[in-house]
Design a protein around this motif. Structure first.
Motif, PDB file in Angstrom:
ATOM      1  N   ASP A   1       0.838  -1.210   0.000  1.00  0.00           N
ATOM      2  CA  ASP A   1       0.000   0.000   0.000  1.00  0.00           C
ATOM      3  C   ASP A   1       0.869   1.254   0.000  1.00  0.00           C
ATOM      4  O   ASP A   1       0.607   2.213  -0.733  1.00  0.00           O
ATOM      5  CB  ASP A   1      -0.915   0.039   1.230  1.00  0.00           C
ATOM      6  N   VAL A   2       1.883   1.250   0.845  1.00  0.00           N
ATOM      7  CA  VAL A   2       2.771   2.413   0.948  1.00  0.00           C
ATOM      8  C   VAL A   2       3.512   2.627  -0.373  1.00  0.00           C
ATOM      9  O   VAL A   2       3.625   3.757  -0.854  1.00  0.00           O
ATOM     10  CB  VAL A   2       3.755   2.258   2.127  1.00  0.00           C
ATOM     11  N   LEU A   3       3.985   1.557  -0.966  1.00  0.00           N
ATOM     12  CA  LEU A   3       4.671   1.665  -2.258  1.00  0.00           C
ATOM     13  C   LEU A   3       3.756   2.255  -3.317  1.00  0.00           C
ATOM     14  O   LEU A   3       4.157   3.141  -4.082  1.00  0.00           O
ATOM     15  CB  LEU A   3       5.177   0.289  -2.712  1.00  0.00           C
TER      16      LEU A   3
ATOM     17  N   GLY B   1       4.563  10.292  -6.453  1.00  0.00           N
ATOM     18  CA  GLY B   1       5.890  10.666  -6.929  1.00  0.00           C
ATOM     19  C   GLY B   1       6.887  10.844  -5.798  1.00  0.00           C
ATOM     20  O   GLY B   1       7.774  11.691  -5.862  1.00  0.00           O
ATOM     21  N   ILE B   2       6.759  10.021  -4.770  1.00  0.00           N
ATOM     22  CA  ILE B   2       7.616  10.117  -3.588  1.00  0.00           C
ATOM     23  C   ILE B   2       8.599   8.948  -3.555  1.00  0.00           C
ATOM     24  O   ILE B   2       8.235   7.817  -3.822  1.00  0.00           O
ATOM     25  CB  ILE B   2       6.741  10.076  -2.305  1.00  0.00           C
ATOM     26  N   GLU B   3       9.852   9.246  -3.213  1.00  0.00           N
ATOM     27  CA  GLU B   3      10.832   8.183  -2.997  1.00  0.00           C
ATOM     28  C   GLU B   3      10.579   7.550  -1.635  1.00  0.00           C
ATOM     29  O   GLU B   3      10.100   8.204  -0.711  1.00  0.00           O
ATOM     30  CB  GLU B   3      12.249   8.760  -3.036  1.00  0.00           C
ATOM     31  N   LEU B   4      10.939   6.275  -1.504  1.00  0.00           N
ATOM     32  CA  LEU B   4      10.732   5.551  -0.257  1.00  0.00           C
ATOM     33  C   LEU B   4      12.070   5.017   0.253  1.00  0.00           C
ATOM     34  O   LEU B   4      12.873   4.504  -0.519  1.00  0.00           O
ATOM     35  CB  LEU B   4       9.745   4.402  -0.478  1.00  0.00           C
TER      36      LEU B   4
ATOM     37  N   GLU C   1      11.375   0.173  -8.307  1.00  0.00           N
ATOM     38  CA  GLU C   1      12.789  -0.185  -8.103  1.00  0.00           C
ATOM     39  C   GLU C   1      13.716   1.029  -8.109  1.00  0.00           C
ATOM     40  O   GLU C   1      14.717   1.045  -7.399  1.00  0.00           O
ATOM     41  CB  GLU C   1      13.247  -1.165  -9.172  1.00  0.00           C
ATOM     42  N   PHE C   2      13.393   2.031  -8.911  1.00  0.00           N
ATOM     43  CA  PHE C   2      14.295   3.166  -9.034  1.00  0.00           C
ATOM     44  C   PHE C   2      13.907   4.330  -8.119  1.00  0.00           C
ATOM     45  O   PHE C   2      14.530   5.382  -8.159  1.00  0.00           O
ATOM     46  CB  PHE C   2      14.385   3.611 -10.496  1.00  0.00           C
ATOM     47  N   GLN C   3      12.885   4.126  -7.300  1.00  0.00           N
ATOM     48  CA  GLN C   3      12.467   5.137  -6.332  1.00  0.00           C
ATOM     49  C   GLN C   3      12.555   4.613  -4.893  1.00  0.00           C
ATOM     50  O   GLN C   3      12.084   5.257  -3.973  1.00  0.00           O
ATOM     51  CB  GLN C   3      11.018   5.588  -6.598  1.00  0.00           C
ATOM     52  N   THR C   4      13.129   3.419  -4.731  1.00  0.00           N
ATOM     53  CA  THR C   4      13.231   2.809  -3.405  1.00  0.00           C
ATOM     54  C   THR C   4      14.697   2.703  -3.006  1.00  0.00           C
ATOM     55  O   THR C   4      15.522   2.218  -3.774  1.00  0.00           O
ATOM     56  CB  THR C   4      12.565   1.416  -3.398  1.00  0.00           C
TER      57      THR C   4
ATOM     58  N   ASN D   1      24.285  14.613   0.774  1.00  0.00           N
ATOM     59  CA  ASN D   1      23.324  14.727  -0.309  1.00  0.00           C
ATOM     60  C   ASN D   1      21.871  14.763   0.155  1.00  0.00           C
ATOM     61  O   ASN D   1      21.024  15.365  -0.496  1.00  0.00           O
ATOM     62  CB  ASN D   1      23.466  13.553  -1.280  1.00  0.00           C
ATOM     63  N   LYS D   2      21.577  14.067   1.258  1.00  0.00           N
ATOM     64  CA  LYS D   2      20.203  13.949   1.728  1.00  0.00           C
ATOM     65  C   LYS D   2      20.200  13.939   3.249  1.00  0.00           C
ATOM     66  O   LYS D   2      21.189  13.564   3.871  1.00  0.00           O
ATOM     67  CB  LYS D   2      19.562  12.647   1.224  1.00  0.00           C
TER      68      LYS D   2
END
Length: 162
Positions: free
Chosen positions: A17-19, A26-29, A55-58, A151-152
């Motif tokens: 659900d969160v994913l 459009g949020i990274e996890l 895959e590219f946002q986790t 960076n973050k």
């Protein structure tokens, strides 16, 4: 008990659900693999990430390099990084080298340790790794961390640094 209250129909969202929410918004996890998790649990998390096309946002994180090695073996695309708080040069360099050796993407390091030892950031960057500082709840700390190459940041509050 929540029976009969406004929360009675509320349920805890699943990881899937969160994913899906993150994908839609459009949020990274940045999920953390806790030390009590099994290899089967990690596989389930990766399966959910793949099913959601996230895959590219986790960006997985763990205090266990062994969990990260396992994760990299089952998925080459997700970003992953080691969470740590080491300040001894030989130790942090060894840990950072281990992350780089498995095609890791970043390290998650404690804010105060990075501020007192910016060489950690320099070394991680030299190995092609981004640096995430945790837990940054002060604007001034966020600004100083950015100046040394972080960076973050991870925070418990909203911090905007321009």
């Amino acid at each position: 008990s929540t029976v009969g209250t406004i929360l009675s129909l509320t349920r805890i969202p699943t990881f899937a659900d969160v994913l899906n929410y993150c994908k839609t918004a459009g949020i990274e996890l940045y999920p953390e693999i806790k030390r009590f998790r099994t290899r089967a649990d990690i596989q389930l998390m990766v399966d959910d990430v793949e099913s959601a096309n996230m895959e590219f946002q986790t960006f997985f994180q763990s205090f266990s390099i062994d969990d990260l090695i396992f994760l990299r073996g089952i998925n080459k695309n997700v970003a992953l990084g080691l969470t740590a708080n080491e300040s001894v040069q030989a130790t942090y360099e060894s840990l950072i080298d281990s992350v780089a050796a498995i095609d890791g993407n970043l390290i998650y390091w404690q804010r105060a340790t990075l501020l007192s030892n910016p060489a950690i950031v320099t070394y991680a960057n030299s190995k092609g790794l981004d640096v995430v500082a945790w837990t940054v709840n002060e604007f001034n700390d966020a600004k100083l961390l950015m100046l040394i190459g972080v960076n973050k940041i991870m925070s418990n509050i909203n911090i905007e640094v321009i």
